[in-house]
Design an enzyme around this catalytic site. Structure first.
Site, short mmCIF file in Angstrom:
data_model
loop_
_atom_site.label_atom_id
_atom_site.label_comp_id
_atom_site.label_asym_id
_atom_site.label_seq_id
_atom_site.Cartn_x
_atom_site.Cartn_y
_atom_site.Cartn_z
N LYS A 34 66.90 57.93 82.17
CA LYS A 34 66.83 57.55 80.74
C LYS A 34 65.36 57.54 80.28
O LYS A 34 64.45 57.51 81.10
CB LYS A 34 67.48 56.18 80.52
CG LYS A 34 66.82 55.03 81.24
CD LYS A 34 67.71 53.78 81.21
CE LYS A 34 67.08 52.64 82.00
NZ LYS A 34 68.00 51.51 82.17
N TYR A 252 35.08 47.98 69.28
CA TYR A 252 35.73 47.15 68.27
C TYR A 252 35.73 45.68 68.67
O TYR A 252 36.05 45.34 69.81
CB TYR A 252 37.18 47.58 68.07
CG TYR A 252 37.33 48.90 67.33
CD1 TYR A 252 36.89 49.04 66.02
CD2 TYR A 252 37.95 49.97 67.96
CE1 TYR A 252 37.05 50.25 65.35
CE2 TYR A 252 38.12 51.18 67.30
CZ TYR A 252 37.66 51.31 65.99
OH TYR A 252 37.82 52.50 65.33
N MET A 300 41.98 54.01 69.89
CA MET A 300 43.14 54.88 69.76
C MET A 300 43.02 56.13 70.64
O MET A 300 43.96 56.53 71.30
CB MET A 300 43.33 55.30 68.29
CG MET A 300 44.60 56.10 68.07
SD MET A 300 44.81 56.66 66.38
CE MET A 300 45.19 55.14 65.52
#
Ligand SMILES: *Cc1c(COP(=O)(O)O)cnc(C)c1O
Length: 359
Positions: A34, A252, A300
């Site tokens: 799955k 950040y 990111m």
């Protein structure tokens, strides 16, 4: 140069793990594919495992149809069963095996106009997880109703463990006892174990095991030591570097502040690729085969690692985020999650198979 980030999938390790699990279990093995094989690519994994296991399991119909379309002919179990009559027809037409775990699914089968003996049903009982499955006192009636359906060719009795990854907890033996009492004398093969059940609870092994996470080499039992080999290596490279002076903050939020001159490597992978943003400074990574740590916030598209103690490392150095050197379980622990979530969240980076299996 293209962005040097990838998920390498070692299909030999996958086969090794499947053989080890089937051997330990003794009975037959369903390889759970799955969520695109927990992020490893379901079709390629199915092809690699064809000879090593007795069938496959996916969560729902579309996952199974994708495998059939990729040429997988082996038995395929739908762990969530079907959601409506059209899905039931499609499942029967493709020869899929289906879990039945609640009343509405039972009624679908009772009212379907299917060819005689066309369905293999896995009747799921709730033995204590209290998520899905018929209650112990309902299971006999459900079993009798399914036996009365002409479309049902075979019945397997199954249940699922909530805490099999806790070897010192008595929840699993209690579930086992509830299952045994409720199903005593009922016809059909049995299936109880997920990976942790198979590895930690020999008394729960039955006709079929349903193994997922252990196949992919992430040991579900803390401390492990079961000889599983990691299948996925998430890797990238250092593509820039700099020195931080004492007092300078990195990235950040300025979460990492250098207390001494610190050499920082910039790595071309980030949370949009599936590396967890929640992993704080100090999470292990390997650079050119040597263990070091992450620094500051994961961004990111990139992240930063400590090269201070690695004078030979620099631009072009290979970075392993997890794999044979960095246990994905440890990265998960640092991020407050589990290896399952990290593996099936890998995205955007290309997958490369360690042999020419996938089409
Ligand atoms: C996902 C799943 C499994 C596999 O679990 P692992 O812990 O990955 O081995 C087994 N059985 C059912 C019902 C599942 O949903």
């Amino acid at each position: 140069m293209t962005r040097p980030s990838e998920a390498r999938i070692d299909l030999d390790a996958l086969r090794h793990n499947a053989a080890l699990l089937r051997e330990r279990h003794g009975g037959r093995l369903l390889a759970v594919l799955k969520a695109d094989a927990y992020g490893h690519g379901a079709a390629a994994c199915a092809r690699a495992l064809q000879e090593r296991c007795d069938g496959f399991a996916v969560a729902f119909l579309d996952e199974a149809l994708a495998l059939r379309a990729a040429g997988v002919r082996a038995p395929l179990l739908l762990l969530e069963g079907v959601f409506d009559a059209a899905e039931l027809d499609a499942a029967a037409a493709q020869g899929l095996w289906i879990v039945v775990h609640h009343e509405a699914q039972l009624r679908l089968i009772e009212s379907a106009a299917l060819p005689p003996a066309s369905l293999a049903v896995w009747l799921k009982m709730d033995s204590g997880m209290h998520r899905a499955g018929f209650a112990p006192e309902q299971v006999r009636a459900a079993h009798a109703r399914l036996r009365a359906c002409g479309a049902v060719a075979s019945l397997t009795l199954m249940s699922h463990f909530a805490r099999a990854d806790e070897p010192d907890c008595d929840a699993t033996p209690r579930q086992l006892q509830v299952f045994e009492e409720a199903t005593a004398g009922l016809a059909g093969e049995r299936s109880l174990c997920n990976s942790a059940g198979l590895l930690a609870w020999p008394q729960a092994r039955r006709d079929w095991a349903r193994a997922g996470i252990a196949l992919y080499g992430a040991d579900p039992i803390p401390g492990g030591g079961h000889g599983l080999r990691p299948v996925m290596t998430l890797q990238s490279r250092v593509f820039a570097e700099r020195w931080l002076a004492p007092g300078e903050a990195l990235g950040y939020g300025g979460l990492f502040v250098a207390s001494a001159p610190t050499r920082v490597g910039l790595v071309a992978i980030g949370y949009a690729d599936g590396y967890p943003r929640a992993a704080a400074t100090g999470t292990p990574v390997a650079v050119d085969g040597r263990l070091t740590r992450t620094l500051g916030r994961v961004s990111m598209d990139m992240m930063t690692v400590d090269l201070t103690g690695l004078p030979d490392a620099g631009i072009g150095s290979r970075v392993e985020l997890w794999g044979p050197q960095v246990d994905v379980n440890e990265v998960a622990r640092r991020a407050g999650t589990i290896a399952y979530e990290l593996l099936c969240n890998v995205k955007r980076v290309p997958r490369r198979y360690a042999e020419a299996a996938p089409a």
